[in-house]
Design a protein around this motif. Sequence first.
Motif, mmCIF file in Angstrom:
data_model
loop_
_atom_site.group_PDB
_atom_site.id
_atom_site.type_symbol
_atom_site.label_atom_id
_atom_site.label_comp_id
_atom_site.label_asym_id
_atom_site.label_seq_id
_atom_site.Cartn_x
_atom_site.Cartn_y
_atom_site.Cartn_z
ATOM 1 N N UNK A 123 50.652 36.610 32.971
ATOM 2 C CA UNK A 123 49.868 35.648 32.201
ATOM 3 C C UNK A 123 50.592 35.276 30.910
ATOM 4 N N UNK A 124 51.165 36.246 30.236
ATOM 5 C CA UNK A 124 51.905 35.967 29.002
ATOM 6 C C UNK A 124 53.135 35.119 29.300
ATOM 7 N N UNK A 125 53.852 35.447 30.370
ATOM 8 C CA UNK A 125 55.021 34.650 30.755
ATOM 9 C C UNK A 125 54.598 33.218 31.085
ATOM 10 N N UNK A 156 53.025 30.363 39.133
ATOM 11 C CA UNK A 156 53.033 31.637 38.448
ATOM 12 C C UNK A 156 51.606 32.049 38.081
ATOM 13 N N UNK A 157 50.796 31.080 37.729
ATOM 14 C CA UNK A 157 49.400 31.390 37.417
ATOM 15 C C UNK A 157 48.683 31.908 38.659
ATOM 16 N N UNK A 158 49.093 31.440 39.816
ATOM 17 C CA UNK A 158 48.506 31.910 41.070
ATOM 18 C C UNK A 158 48.718 33.417 41.234
ATOM 19 N N UNK A 159 49.940 33.891 40.963
ATOM 20 C CA UNK A 159 50.234 35.315 41.102
ATOM 21 C C UNK A 159 49.468 36.143 40.078
ATOM 22 N N UNK A 160 49.255 35.577 38.885
ATOM 23 C CA UNK A 160 48.456 36.271 37.878
ATOM 24 C C UNK A 160 47.043 36.495 38.386
ATOM 25 N N UNK A 161 46.463 35.466 38.981
ATOM 26 C CA UNK A 161 45.109 35.596 39.506
ATOM 27 C C UNK A 161 45.058 36.553 40.696
ATOM 28 N N UNK A 162 46.098 36.556 41.520
ATOM 29 C CA UNK A 162 46.137 37.483 42.659
ATOM 30 C C UNK A 162 46.153 38.925 42.171
ATOM 31 N N UNK A 163 47.011 39.224 41.195
ATOM 32 C CA UNK A 163 47.067 40.595 40.679
ATOM 33 C C UNK A 163 45.780 40.972 39.946
ATOM 34 N N UNK A 164 45.144 40.009 39.304
ATOM 35 C CA UNK A 164 43.864 40.284 38.641
ATOM 36 C C UNK A 164 42.795 40.646 39.666
ATOM 37 N N UNK A 215 54.463 27.527 29.668
ATOM 38 C CA UNK A 215 53.612 26.351 29.489
ATOM 39 C C UNK A 215 53.777 25.752 28.097
ATOM 40 N N UNK A 216 53.796 26.592 27.071
ATOM 41 C CA UNK A 216 53.967 26.107 25.693
ATOM 42 C C UNK A 216 55.350 25.493 25.511
ATOM 43 N N UNK A 217 56.374 26.126 26.071
ATOM 44 C CA UNK A 217 57.728 25.569 25.979
ATOM 45 C C UNK A 217 57.818 24.225 26.698
ATOM 46 N N UNK A 218 57.144 24.085 27.819
ATOM 47 C CA UNK A 218 57.186 22.815 28.518
ATOM 48 C C UNK A 218 56.436 21.738 27.740
ATOM 49 N N UNK A 261 48.293 45.532 34.610
ATOM 50 C CA UNK A 261 49.471 45.391 33.757
ATOM 51 C C UNK A 261 50.367 44.248 34.208
ATOM 52 N N UNK A 262 50.582 44.149 35.509
ATOM 53 C CA UNK A 262 51.395 43.046 36.042
ATOM 54 C C UNK A 262 50.715 41.714 35.771
ATOM 55 N N UNK A 263 49.396 41.663 35.940
ATOM 56 C CA UNK A 263 48.661 40.422 35.688
ATOM 57 C C UNK A 263 48.782 40.005 34.221
ATOM 58 N N UNK A 264 48.720 40.959 33.310
ATOM 59 C CA UNK A 264 48.858 40.642 31.882
ATOM 60 C C UNK A 264 50.251 40.098 31.574
#
Length: 53
Positions: free
Chosen positions: A35-37, A1-9, A42-45, A29-32
């Motif tokens: 990233x929050x998701x 999921x972090x990969x897609x955040x960086x792609x959209x960024x 990550x925190x839940x895990x 907006x999609x990257x933000x």
Amino acid sequence: MLHWTLVFLVVAIIAAVLGFTGIAGAAAGVAKILFVVFLVVWILSLIFGRKSV
């Protein structure tokens, strides 16, 4: 999921440099959101991934 955040960024940065403001705003907006998701998952895990002794 972090990969897609960086792609959209990266897409947002390239679109902003080329002057496509609508696409840059949408990609940022999609990257933000991704990233929050990612942070929430990550925190839940971290919280639920610990094993009690």
